[in-house]
Design a protein around this motif. Sequence first.
Motif, mmCIF file in Angstrom:
data_model
loop_
_atom_site.group_PDB
_atom_site.id
_atom_site.type_symbol
_atom_site.label_atom_id
_atom_site.label_comp_id
_atom_site.label_asym_id
_atom_site.label_seq_id
_atom_site.Cartn_x
_atom_site.Cartn_y
_atom_site.Cartn_z
ATOM 1 N N LEU A 71 61.929 -104.183 -126.368
ATOM 2 C CA LEU A 71 63.268 -104.032 -125.796
ATOM 3 C C LEU A 71 63.199 -103.430 -124.395
ATOM 4 O O LEU A 71 63.918 -103.853 -123.483
ATOM 5 N N ASP A 72 62.328 -102.447 -124.219
ATOM 6 C CA ASP A 72 62.195 -101.825 -122.902
ATOM 7 C C ASP A 72 61.630 -102.808 -121.883
ATOM 8 O O ASP A 72 62.054 -102.825 -120.714
ATOM 9 N N SER A 75 64.418 -105.175 -120.922
ATOM 10 C CA SER A 75 65.359 -104.502 -120.025
ATOM 11 C C SER A 75 64.801 -104.386 -118.617
ATOM 12 O O SER A 75 65.529 -104.550 -117.625
ATOM 13 N N PRO A 81 71.072 -102.417 -117.831
ATOM 14 C CA PRO A 81 72.183 -102.952 -118.621
ATOM 15 C C PRO A 81 73.527 -102.574 -118.027
ATOM 16 O O PRO A 81 73.644 -101.619 -117.259
ATOM 17 N N ASP A 229 73.036 -104.174 -129.704
ATOM 18 C CA ASP A 229 73.372 -102.874 -129.138
ATOM 19 C C ASP A 229 74.311 -103.076 -127.949
ATOM 20 O O ASP A 229 73.932 -103.703 -126.948
ATOM 21 N N ASP A 231 75.114 -101.077 -125.801
ATOM 22 C CA ASP A 231 74.601 -100.402 -124.611
ATOM 23 C C ASP A 231 73.477 -101.197 -123.956
ATOM 24 O O ASP A 231 72.864 -100.730 -122.998
ATOM 25 N N ARG A 232 73.197 -102.384 -124.482
ATOM 26 C CA ARG A 232 72.141 -103.237 -123.914
ATOM 27 C C ARG A 232 72.693 -104.609 -123.511
ATOM 28 O O ARG A 232 72.050 -105.630 -123.696
ATOM 29 N N HIS A 234 73.254 -107.329 -120.834
ATOM 30 C CA HIS A 234 72.587 -107.628 -119.568
ATOM 31 C C HIS A 234 73.260 -108.817 -118.883
ATOM 32 O O HIS A 234 73.809 -109.704 -119.524
#
Length: 425
Positions: A71-72, A75, A81, A229, A231-232, A234
């Motif tokens: 995930l990182d 991102s 995000p 999520d 908060d993710r 994009h």
Amino acid sequence: MKQRGRHRRRTRGRALRATLAGTALALTATATLISASQATSGDDPGPLKPLSANVTASLGLAEDPVPGAALDRLSAELGAPVGVSTVLAEPEGTLRDAEQCPSGDRAALPVSPAATRAYCWDPADTRGWRPGAVTTSGDADDDGRWGQHKVILSGWSGRGSAADLARVAFVDADDFARPDFSWALLVVPVDGGRDYRGLFSQLTGMVWYGDKLVVTTTDGDADALYVFDLDRIHRTTVAARDVGRVADGWSAAGQRFVLPAVATYRATGTGGAQPDVLSLDRSTAPDSLVAGESVPTGAEHGSRLWRYPLAAEDSVTGPLATGTDGRAAPEEAYRTKATGVRGVLSHQSGWYLTRPADPSDHNGSLWRQDDDGAKAAQCGAEELRHCWSGPAAPLSYWEATGELWSQSGRTLFALPLASVDGALG
């Protein structure tokens, strides 16, 4: 980057909140309501039957998070995000008020009880997509807002050139006089987070809880549930038909935003826990996620309904409460005689089910069940129980306003849950 207005209350009584009164839209026929127990129709699903402890245990789910490193990495590739407020601030269109909707869309509204809010998408905005699920910021946080915003999420599944893809409309509900919306494609990280692909599934159930969005999955991605999520979110950089990394950047079948999956829940028992419909119940302590299956209409055995307790604290991956083995265990499960279930909701002691129209009728039905029996609103001179929306889509209760939200075809509508209970007697 959480944007909630205040922390969710994890312990609460079972008292109903005050419901929002509204003036019914002048779009549906005048209905005569009597208790369904006075009717003679053969589609009464009867009382709920508790399932045995062994059967209930077979409906457990194992949490499987996407590795944090993947995930990182994704991102880092996609860039920082953006929040829900950014998505709302860049609308792609506006829903029409029901009075400006085509007659076919208005016909999808329930006859009784009548909707107090109703909107529809322009056909051009949803061409090649079919609706499947609804949830709101009323699920996300108990004050009904995400940060400063009231939001409705509407899930859609692709067909034609967009087949097997899934996307979500973020509808700005701050001003119901102008409900703007924007789209985000649901995607799955692959190659250790160096790329993503589309979520290959039909969306039939969806719940937004805290910063997590939980959706049902079938077809290609046939895990029990996928978790995303909020908060993710994009931003994409290329408006191409491709999904994932392309020569000039990142694409998502023409969508401007993507939501990468952060976890899945997989069935662990031999009973095959494959939820088809979902909703949130805030009348339990702790809050719980309600799941149900939709067996084919007319099947010998009716549908199973069950619930999972939600985590007492914000979860890093998914919102379900799990043991040290990472397994979410249902706390209760029932069998109903109802088949063809399209929506489920549990509140206080009642379970609400929607069922689609049969070949002889234009409208579907909405039932409330408990261990004593089932009731439905009736309408018309013949006191029919097919008074709900024809496709009988999912149900989502916005506790802060007392409104029940649903979607039928291109039509998104709401009405007070109190009016449903009043119609049922």
